[in-house]
Design an enzyme around this catalytic site. Structure first.
Site, PDB file in Angstrom:
ATOM      1  N   HIS A 276     -57.151  15.218  18.046  1.00  0.00           N
ATOM      2  CA  HIS A 276     -56.434  16.470  18.348  1.00  0.00           C
ATOM      3  C   HIS A 276     -56.790  16.996  19.735  1.00  0.00           C
ATOM      4  CE1 HIS A 276     -59.737  19.362  17.481  1.00  0.00           C
ATOM      5  NE2 HIS A 276     -60.090  18.547  16.526  1.00  0.00           N
ATOM      6  N   GLU A 322     -55.101  21.439  15.626  1.00  0.00           N
ATOM      7  CA  GLU A 322     -55.898  21.132  14.436  1.00  0.00           C
ATOM      8  C   GLU A 322     -56.809  22.306  14.093  1.00  0.00           C
ATOM      9  OE1 GLU A 322     -59.340  19.912  12.073  1.00  0.00           O
ATOM     10  OE2 GLU A 322     -59.397  20.570  14.134  1.00  0.00           O
TER      11      GLU A 322
END
Ligand code: ZN
Length: 453
Positions: A276, A322
């Site tokens: 991420h 995320e």
């Protein structure tokens, strides 16, 4: 006797080395260990861009930068996926102190992501300490109302896998504010999620439960939590003061960044590898998760550099958001479903860029068994722990599409020293360990691509 055994072992070793998969994996490691570029990419991401919280200018720059890196590597397809993300900002630096009698002792705190601000003058109240939600419930409104709750259950230091220790404590951070507010608390202070004893508070996401007053919440350093706890025992009437000015702005447009090589034989079968791109705002996001991003890019760069033409489609994805929403991972899976894409495997690196230990998987026994077969090939590279485990947050939403979810598993002992703290900077990452992680994923992608699942 030894002299007789030695040549036999050597022959056995040579036989093993002549296995074509074994040779190819060796080449993958050689390429990355001698010509790998992931540490350079990470250096730029950390030093020229820095913090990348969703909705921030840093996140937008990171999208453009990683897209450009993939284009410069001539990945055949490079594209962005639009996604709206939460936009929380910290505001001014937080302030906090313990007041006992006439003494005021400053302690380090950081607002938790998603928290509301305190009033501009801050909040000052008595403190009640708990180690669990059960304990809080037993105290009830009579003991909690009008106070600040200190959630002080440490990560269990006896757990060898620190992610288990994290899982055992992190609900305090995620849900502590609402649990405390149920009983009339005015604020919630959470012991930092780390096994380290120091003065760095560790931020992280939190959520408010619907229908319960939203009270401000912050993480306090482990030293700070211990100090507050000790002083509370001496003087249960002491007061705690904190001030924070964070706020949630309207959702902002952002992107997942994707690079792709189409498969030559089974282009409809997709193998995705990623990390991420967003990170907390206190540091450069080197371990979490700059490391995973650059390792994933390195996988595709390496296949290209070695002239490996994958049979299946290989994608590298930089997921956005995320940390405080998972919007990127969710969007990616939604689009995969909408477009009828078949993801056979999704690999994520979001456990740090430390020395490789193996892969944890979520899938059917049959799928997992097919990867476990590669243990022998991967063991010489320190990848001994291959089996059922956990995948990764961003790839989680692909789970109900029959995709085998695979989490890269590095050594976990030092990850929470840096996790979400101001220390998660480039110097927390070791170049060789980072490269070994990239090579681990590249080797696994090579095998899954060749043999399928
Ligand atoms: Zn992460």
């Amino acid at each position: 006797m030894k002299k007789i055994f030695f040549p036999l072992l050597l022959l056995a070793h040579m036989g093993f080395a002549q296995n074509p998969d074994s040779l190819q994996i060796r080449k993958i490691y050689d390429e990355i260990l001698t010509k790998g570029e992931c540490y350079n990419v990470l250096t730029y991401l950390c030093k020229n861009i820095g913090p990348r919280l969703s909705g921030s200018a840093g996140a937008a720059k990171a999208v453009q930068y990683t897209k450009k890196v993939m284009e410069d590597y001539r990945f055949p397809q490079v594209f962005l996926q639009d996604v709206m993300v939460p936009h929380w900002v910290r505001g001014a630096k937080e302030d906090a102190y313990i007041e006992t009698g006439k003494a005021k002792m400053k302690v380090p705190i950081v607002a938790l992501g998603g928290s509301v601000a305190t009033p501009p003058t801050g909040i000052k109240a008595e403190v009640i300490e708990v180690k669990s939600f059960e304990e809080l419930k037993a105290l009830g409104e009579a003991k909690v109302k009008g106070k600040i709750v200190l959630f002080n259950r440490p990560m269990d230091p006896t757990k060898i896998n620190t992610f288990e220790a994290y899982a055992g404590a992190v609900q305090q951070r995620g849900n502590g504010a609402s649990e405390a507010a149920r009983y009339g608390a005015v604020g919630a202070i959470i012991r930092s999620m780390t096994t380290l004893q120091d003065d760095n508070p560790h931020t992280g996401g939190m959520r408010y439960a619907p229908g319960i007053p939203m009270i401000p919440t912050a993480a306090i350093s482990t030293n700070g939590a211990d100090k507050l706890s000790k002083l509370l025992k001496e003087n249960p009437k002491l007061k705690f003061y904190f001030k924070q000015s964070c706020e949630t702005l309207p959702d902002a447009p952002s992107h997942n960044v994707i690079g792709e090589i189409k498969g030559t034989e089974k282009p409809d079968e997709i193998i995705v590898v990623g990390g991420h791109l967003d990170s907390w705002d206190l540091a450069e996001g080197a371990q979490d998760d700059g490391a995973g991003c650059v390792q994933a890019i390195e996988v595709l760069r390496t296949l290209n550099a070695l002239g490996i033409k994958p049979k299946r489609t290989i994608r590298v994805v930089m997921y956005m958001n995320e940390e405080n929403g998972l919007r990127g991972g969710t969007k990616y899976a939604d689009l995969a479903k909408q477009n009828n894409e078949k993801h056979i495997a999704a690999i994520e690196s979001d456990n740090g860029g430390f020395a490789p230990r193996g892969f944890g998987m979520v899938g059917t026994n049959e799928q997992i068994a097919k990867v476990e077969v590669y243990k022998k090939l991967l063991a010489p590279y320190g990848l001994a722990e291959i089996g059922r485990g956990s995948g990764g947050a961003d790839i989680g939403p692909l789970g109900n599409q029959g995709t085998l979810l695979i989490g890269f598993k590095p050594d976990s002992q030092r990850y929470f020293d840096f996790h979400h703290a101001q220390t998660d900077n480039l110097d927390a990452v070791n170049e060789r360990e980072l490269k070994l992680g990239a090579a681990s994923m590249a080797a696994l992608v090579y095998l899954i691509d060749k043999y399928g699942l």
